[in-house]
Write an enzyme that holds these catalytic residues in place. Structure first.
Site, short mmCIF file in Angstrom:
data_model
loop_
_atom_site.label_atom_id
_atom_site.label_comp_id
_atom_site.label_asym_id
_atom_site.label_seq_id
_atom_site.Cartn_x
_atom_site.Cartn_y
_atom_site.Cartn_z
N THR A 51 0.85 -1.19 0.00
CA THR A 51 0.00 0.00 0.00
C THR A 51 0.89 1.24 0.00
O THR A 51 2.11 1.14 0.03
CB THR A 51 -0.91 0.04 1.24
OG1 THR A 51 -0.15 0.42 2.39
CG2 THR A 51 -1.59 -1.30 1.49
N CYS A 52 0.27 2.40 0.02
CA CYS A 52 1.06 3.64 0.04
C CYS A 52 1.77 3.84 1.38
O CYS A 52 2.73 4.59 1.45
CB CYS A 52 0.19 4.83 -0.29
SG CYS A 52 -1.20 5.08 0.84
N ASN A 53 1.32 3.17 2.43
CA ASN A 53 1.91 3.34 3.76
C ASN A 53 2.68 2.15 4.28
O ASN A 53 3.24 2.20 5.37
CB ASN A 53 0.83 3.69 4.79
CG ASN A 53 0.29 5.08 4.58
OD1 ASN A 53 1.01 5.98 4.18
ND2 ASN A 53 -0.99 5.25 4.81
N ARG A 54 2.70 1.05 3.51
CA ARG A 54 3.40 -0.14 4.00
C ARG A 54 3.65 -1.14 2.88
O ARG A 54 2.89 -1.21 1.91
CB ARG A 54 2.65 -0.81 5.14
CG ARG A 54 1.34 -1.42 4.79
CD ARG A 54 0.59 -1.96 6.02
NE ARG A 54 0.29 -0.91 6.96
CZ ARG A 54 0.93 -0.72 8.13
NH1 ARG A 54 1.87 -1.53 8.52
NH2 ARG A 54 0.60 0.27 8.93
N HIS A 101 0.86 -8.91 14.28
CA HIS A 101 1.07 -7.72 13.46
C HIS A 101 0.03 -7.65 12.33
O HIS A 101 -0.58 -6.59 12.12
CB HIS A 101 2.49 -7.70 12.89
CG HIS A 101 2.74 -6.51 12.04
ND1 HIS A 101 2.92 -5.25 12.56
CD2 HIS A 101 2.83 -6.38 10.69
CE1 HIS A 101 3.10 -4.39 11.57
NE2 HIS A 101 3.06 -5.06 10.42
N SER A 111 -2.21 1.87 11.41
CA SER A 111 -2.33 2.87 10.36
C SER A 111 -1.92 4.25 10.85
O SER A 111 -1.91 4.52 12.06
CB SER A 111 -3.77 2.93 9.85
OG SER A 111 -4.12 1.69 9.28
N GLU A 116 -8.55 3.44 10.68
CA GLU A 116 -9.04 3.64 9.30
C GLU A 116 -9.40 2.30 8.69
O GLU A 116 -8.76 1.29 8.95
CB GLU A 116 -8.02 4.41 8.46
CG GLU A 116 -6.69 3.72 8.26
CD GLU A 116 -6.61 2.96 6.94
OE1 GLU A 116 -7.57 2.96 6.17
OE2 GLU A 116 -5.57 2.35 6.71
N GLN A 122 -7.46 -3.49 1.60
CA GLN A 122 -6.14 -3.72 1.02
C GLN A 122 -5.59 -5.09 1.45
O GLN A 122 -4.94 -5.78 0.66
CB GLN A 122 -5.20 -2.59 1.41
CG GLN A 122 -5.60 -1.27 0.77
CD GLN A 122 -4.90 -0.07 1.39
OE1 GLN A 122 -4.57 -0.05 2.58
NE2 GLN A 122 -4.68 0.93 0.57
N GLY A 172 7.36 11.16 17.73
CA GLY A 172 8.09 11.51 18.94
C GLY A 172 9.34 12.31 18.61
O GLY A 172 9.47 12.87 17.52
N GLY A 174 12.85 13.50 17.37
CA GLY A 174 13.66 13.14 16.22
C GLY A 174 12.84 12.62 15.06
O GLY A 174 13.37 12.07 14.11
#
Length: 191
Positions: A51-54, A101, A111, A116, A122, A172, A174
């Site tokens: 996906t676009c995030n993973r 996971h 997410s 979401e 997906q 968080g 950094g």
């Protein structure tokens, strides 16, 4: 034995993740070639969630270390990422942590916007593609079916946990995400 190689918005910048994701169109074929070329032929099957995030590769293998070698070889060949880039970006989960996971991912708990629902579709698409490519196995079939059932039960709760608000993960110090998983993530209400 199950293992998952995962990388997400929590480990690499979104631009780098998009680059990786865009290069994985032929990964299933690459995995099949790398598996056949290996003396042990360690992979029984695999499913790719992209996906676009993973990017997450779930693998059913007889031999853990040989399976990791085959999977990373195929990833390296398909993405042109160096071994060093893959080692520093990918997280390896095996057994119960890999199962947990996927359940959390499918339920939207990993997410960028907690809860979401798009991710469930997906995950279903990744499962259907593995079935279509005939790269799935009975173990992966059970895993993905259970993850989708879990998401069905968890998603309504996650979406209504805070009526009128969405939860977004915050970074968080950094720029790193505050720990692994939603338990360690800080949440803020987004209007």
């Amino acid at each position: 034995m199950l293992f998952a190689l995962t990388v997400s918005h929590a480990e690499v910048p979104l631009g780098r993740l998009a680059d990786l994701s865009a290069r994985l169109g032929q990964l299933s074929d690459g995995l099949a070639r790398a598996n056949q070329a290996h003396d042990a032929v360690p992979l029984n099957g695999w499913a790719l969630l992209n996906t676009c995030n993973r990017v997450e590769l779930y693998v059913d293998t007889e031999r853990f270390h040989d399976g990791i070698e085959v999977a990373t070889t195929a990833l390296q060949q398909e993405t042109a990422w160096s071994t060093s880039e893959l080692r520093t970006s990918l997280q390896v989960r095996s057994g119960t942590p890999a199962v947990t996971h996927l359940f959390r991912v499918a339920s939207g708990l990993e997410s960028m916007v907690l809860g979401e629902a798009e991710i469930t579709g997906q995950v279903r698409k990744a499962f259907n593609e593995a079935l279509h490519d005939q790269s799935s196995t009975p173990m992966l079939n059970d895993l993905f079916q259970q993850a989708l059932r879990t998401a069905k039960r968890v998603s309504p709760w996650a979406a209504t946990a805070w009526p009128g608000a969405r939860l977004a993960r915050t970074r968080g110090k950094g720029g790193a995400w505050g720990g692994a998983g939603a338990q360690a993530a800080r949440a803020s209400v987004v209007a």
